[in-house]
Scaffold this motif. Sequence first.
Motif, PDB file in Angstrom:
ATOM      1  N   ASP A  74       0.819  -1.205   0.000  1.00  0.00           N
ATOM      2  CA  ASP A  74       0.000   0.000   0.000  1.00  0.00           C
ATOM      3  C   ASP A  74       0.859   1.265   0.000  1.00  0.00           C
ATOM      4  O   ASP A  74       1.634   1.496   0.926  1.00  0.00           O
ATOM      5  CB  ASP A  74      -0.911  -0.023   1.239  1.00  0.00           C
ATOM      6  N   ASP A  83      -3.834  -1.199   5.469  1.00  0.00           N
ATOM      7  CA  ASP A  83      -3.388  -1.504   4.108  1.00  0.00           C
ATOM      8  C   ASP A  83      -4.538  -2.104   3.307  1.00  0.00           C
ATOM      9  O   ASP A  83      -5.103  -3.114   3.696  1.00  0.00           O
ATOM     10  CB  ASP A  83      -2.181  -2.447   4.130  1.00  0.00           C
ATOM     11  N   PRO A 142      -2.048   3.795   8.144  1.00  0.00           N
ATOM     12  CA  PRO A 142      -3.414   3.482   7.717  1.00  0.00           C
ATOM     13  C   PRO A 142      -3.555   1.982   7.526  1.00  0.00           C
ATOM     14  O   PRO A 142      -2.554   1.255   7.440  1.00  0.00           O
ATOM     15  CB  PRO A 142      -3.529   4.224   6.378  1.00  0.00           C
ATOM     16  N   ASP A 173      -0.059   4.259   0.538  1.00  0.00           N
ATOM     17  CA  ASP A 173      -0.378   5.130   1.671  1.00  0.00           C
ATOM     18  C   ASP A 173       0.410   4.716   2.916  1.00  0.00           C
ATOM     19  O   ASP A 173       0.803   5.562   3.724  1.00  0.00           O
ATOM     20  CB  ASP A 173      -1.875   5.092   1.967  1.00  0.00           C
ATOM     21  N   GLU A 176      -4.374  -1.771  -0.448  1.00  0.00           N
ATOM     22  CA  GLU A 176      -3.943  -1.781  -1.847  1.00  0.00           C
ATOM     23  C   GLU A 176      -2.655  -2.573  -1.983  1.00  0.00           C
ATOM     24  O   GLU A 176      -1.902  -2.721  -1.023  1.00  0.00           O
ATOM     25  CB  GLU A 176      -3.705  -0.358  -2.361  1.00  0.00           C
ATOM     26  N   GLN A 181       3.914   6.124   2.529  1.00  0.00           N
ATOM     27  CA  GLN A 181       3.975   7.549   2.850  1.00  0.00           C
ATOM     28  C   GLN A 181       3.919   7.777   4.361  1.00  0.00           C
ATOM     29  O   GLN A 181       4.578   8.683   4.888  1.00  0.00           O
ATOM     30  CB  GLN A 181       2.826   8.294   2.157  1.00  0.00           C
ATOM     31  N   ALA A 182       3.150   6.945   5.076  1.00  0.00           N
ATOM     32  CA  ALA A 182       3.088   7.067   6.531  1.00  0.00           C
ATOM     33  C   ALA A 182       4.425   6.687   7.168  1.00  0.00           C
ATOM     34  O   ALA A 182       4.863   7.312   8.135  1.00  0.00           O
ATOM     35  CB  ALA A 182       1.970   6.180   7.085  1.00  0.00           C
TER      36      ALA A 182
END
Length: 306
Positions: free
Chosen positions: A98, A114, A112, A100, A116, A103-104
């Motif tokens: 993922d 996961d 967040p 996102d 994806e 990026q975290a």
Amino acid sequence: MAPPLSAATFIDALRAEGLDVVEVGDWADHNRNHKGPWGPVHGVMIHHTVTRGSAATVALCRDGRTGLPGPLCHGVITKDGRVHLVGYGRANHAGLGDGDVLQAVIAERGLPVDNEASTDGNRYFYGFECENLGDGQDPWPAAQLLAIERVAAAICRRHGWSERSVIGHLEWQPGKVDPRGFTMASMRERIAKRLGIKPQTTPLPTPSKPVVDLSQLAAAARSNPKAKGRPVTYAGTRIVEAALVDAGLLAKVRLDGHFGEDTVTAYAKWQRSKAGGSFTGDAADGIPGKTSLVNLGRRYGFDVKE
């Protein structure tokens, strides 16, 4: 952006943290760099092996298996707390995950959930496989947990990262459950204490199991690959495809969210397998049914909605 540590700096960092390091063959030059970039690096990923026996585990992680060439990580942490270095550079350990979450990790904030599998994790993470059956029952000896803590802290210390740059595979890729038997939240707390950092007080969300809708998945499978018009697809297809890839039944390049002909064929193989339900004939048609999908979910960490 952080370039990977040199192999010499990497092993020096591990030994400086008090770890017992074993160099396996030509580990410093054993990698998959010809398949894609290695770096910039942003974090450390922890896995369990689903294997028993240190020698066999180290050999598997160095050499790989059919359809998944080695190295499968940078280091293997065996139950006695030793760190066996089996490769350095790009390794087949993280797979697609993922963006996102990445990026975290870069921002060192709460992760967040996961959902994806679209970002190449082999490029961005150091990976450590930990010898454990991964069934929730196989014990994690104190020496092994301490080694995981020290490994992660050693790399974070050299890069100037906090404990939030350390994640588990289950926090990266939908359908993954590793490491099972301890929580990454508790491990990050240990790493923070070793680094001399006050642990973050903002609670991290507890990742929930992804849910696959059986009716939507079956519709997606029936619509591909020969139906006219736009194929039916939804997020659950990626979760199931990722599980089939992990089972060695589907090539990773087919992990695209479309339940196409290759996915149907792979799912039919799962249906025919003992783990999938031992279906035969027309019952193994590659269209997901409740029994085979529930069995897949139990093994690869997702729930099924009818």
